[in-house]
Design an enzyme around this catalytic site. Structure first.
Site, mmCIF file in Angstrom:
data_model
loop_
_atom_site.group_PDB
_atom_site.id
_atom_site.type_symbol
_atom_site.label_atom_id
_atom_site.label_comp_id
_atom_site.label_asym_id
_atom_site.label_seq_id
_atom_site.Cartn_x
_atom_site.Cartn_y
_atom_site.Cartn_z
ATOM 1 N N HIS A 90 -1.456 9.976 -1.136
ATOM 2 C CA HIS A 90 -0.802 10.955 -1.992
ATOM 3 C C HIS A 90 -1.672 12.206 -2.108
ATOM 4 O O HIS A 90 -2.883 12.165 -1.901
ATOM 5 C CB HIS A 90 -0.560 10.374 -3.378
ATOM 6 C CG HIS A 90 0.485 9.307 -3.420
ATOM 7 N ND1 HIS A 90 0.880 8.716 -4.593
ATOM 8 C CD2 HIS A 90 1.233 8.723 -2.437
ATOM 9 C CE1 HIS A 90 1.820 7.817 -4.342
ATOM 10 N NE2 HIS A 90 2.050 7.796 -3.045
ATOM 11 N N GLU A 143 -2.653 13.870 -4.753
ATOM 12 C CA GLU A 143 -3.688 13.808 -5.790
ATOM 13 C C GLU A 143 -4.918 13.051 -5.307
ATOM 14 O O GLU A 143 -6.046 13.480 -5.538
ATOM 15 C CB GLU A 143 -3.155 13.134 -7.064
ATOM 16 C CG GLU A 143 -1.977 13.853 -7.700
ATOM 17 C CD GLU A 143 -0.621 13.328 -7.258
ATOM 18 O OE1 GLU A 143 0.300 13.360 -8.092
ATOM 19 O OE2 GLU A 143 -0.476 12.881 -6.092
#
Length: 140
Positions: free
Chosen positions: A44, A46
């Protein structure tokens, strides 16, 4: 947030069933890391940005185009948990995520950890990224 939206837009069509998300981490007015969801949907945005930022993430602000996940289908730590563990002090989110793996959970995790969460910055602009994203309705 505009930079995070640009990163996500560049990843559109490459992330499989996962949404294309952009994340930009800023500290003391300077971008210290940025990323978009990787090809195939993992890692992801993040987690990639946090890895690039390292210890500099402590006390920083993360700008994320879609609410960080609060649970992972793989059982790995969620993005909400990762942001909190990294010591990010504020997370600014453009759009809420209707997915069963997010849908308020990421924001709740962050808030419970003492992280300031703001939702809605440039939401109309970011929402165009998710028009064709159809999140799974359940965690099955």
């Amino acid at each position: 947030m505009r930079r995070a939206i640009a990163l996500a837009r560049a990843a559109l069509g490459t992330t499989g069933q996962n949404p294309a998300v952009g994340c930009v981490i800023v500290k003391d007015g300077e971008v210290i890391a940025e990323a978009a969801t990787a090809a195939g949907g993992r890692p992801h945005a993040e987690e990639q940005a946090l890895e690039a930022a390292g210890e500099r993430a402590r006390g920083a602000t993360a700008y994320v185009t879609l609410e960080p996940c609060g649970e992972r289908s793989s059982g790995a730590p969620s993005c909400g948990a990762r942001l909190a563990q990294a010591g990010v002090s504020r997370v600014v989110v453009a759009c809420e995520d209707a997915s069963a793996f997010a849908s308020g959970q990421g924001a709740e995790q962050l808030t419970a950890a003492g992280v300031v969460v703001e939702i809605g910055l440039l939401s109309a602009e970011a929402a165009t990224l998710y028009e064709s994203y159809a999140p799974r309705a359940s965690k099955s």
